[in-house]
Write an enzyme that holds these catalytic residues in place. Structure first.
Site, PDB file in Angstrom:
ATOM      1  N   GLU A   1       4.870   0.652  -2.075  1.00 28.35           N
ATOM      2  CA  GLU A   1       4.947   0.449  -0.630  1.00 28.35           C
ATOM      3  C   GLU A   1       4.760  -1.046  -0.354  1.00 28.35           C
ATOM      4  OE1 GLU A   1       2.014   0.959   3.165  1.00 28.35           O
ATOM      5  OE2 GLU A   1       1.939   2.573   1.676  1.00 28.35           O
TER       6      GLU A   1
ATOM      7  N   LYS B   1      -0.170   9.636   6.983  1.00 28.51           N
ATOM      8  CA  LYS B   1      -1.082   8.747   6.269  1.00 28.51           C
ATOM      9  C   LYS B   1      -2.429   8.779   6.982  1.00 28.51           C
ATOM     10  CE  LYS B   1      -1.743   3.806   5.255  1.00 28.51           C
ATOM     11  NZ  LYS B   1      -1.054   2.533   4.994  1.00 28.51           N
TER      12      LYS B   1
END
Length: 214
Positions: free
Chosen positions: A44, A132
């Site tokens: 990421e 998340k």
């Protein structure tokens, strides 16, 4: 080209989603490659990295075995720029409904950040593929995730914040879809001594050990 469902399956299998922050584009690329050498292939790339979009471009083009996503994406315009360079998933520390909507239109996996049950349900109802949970460590870590999953088992969650090699199994046992790992793994200061690759191997071993026990 992989479908969104295939991307999600690959991330679930990989389990680790390193949050890549670095002081320069060059160090970001080196960090990603060092982690990949240790068996971690999902990355990421956060928008806090200088010229982050160019880092995504470089990794997508030169390291096709990696699965590259964009992190700290706060608006659909940034998501668009990252997707144009090959980002396969979009992550944010917060919930921006326009970004979720844009990713749904583009059929790109999106992981908005949320913390409270209300935020998490709002994100899921808006179309988040995975939520998340951030900052998970500040809220009690794996115990907090377990508390969330009890009434919300249908919502996939990736805890970020407080994930270490030592706590990985606790988060996985609590029902994590995957693990968002930050500076504990992606540490610039350990680039030159092989520390990033070694730590990546430790994480992969921890995930493997958890799965073998199940």
């Amino acid at each position: 080209m992989s479908s969104k469902q295939e991307i999600l399956s690959q991330i679930k299998e990989a389990c680790l989603v390193p949050v890549l922050r670095a002081s320069s584009p060059e160090k970001a690329v080196r960090l990603a490659r060092a982690a990949a050498e240790g068996g971690v292939f999902v990355m990421e790339v956060t928008m806090t990295v200088p010229d982050a979009v160019s880092v995504i471009r470089t990794l997508v083009k030169e390291d096709p075995e990696m699965l590259i996503g964009a992190g700290t994406v706060l608006d659909p315009e940034t998501a668009k720029a990252c997707i144009a360079e090959g980002a396969k998933f979009i992550v944010s520390p917060a919930l921006n409904l326009r970004t979720v909507e844009y990713c749904r239109e583009m059929d790109i996996a999106v992981f908005p950040g949320s913390l409270t049950p209300t935020e998490i349900v709002t994100a899921w109802q808006a179309g988040a593929d995975v939520v998340k949970v951030f900052p998970a460590g500040a809220m009690g870590g794996a115990k907090y995730l377990k508390s969330l999953k009890a009434p919300l088992p249908q919502i996939e969650m990736i805890p970020t914040g407080g994930v270490t090699v030592e706590t990985a199994h606790e988060f996985l046992a609590a029902g994590a879809f995957g693990l968002g790992v930050g500076a504990d793994l992606m540490d610039e200061s350990k680039l030159d001594n092989g520390g990033v690759t070694a730590k990546a191997r430790e994480y992969m071993a921890a995930v493997k050990a958890f799965r073998e026990k199940k």
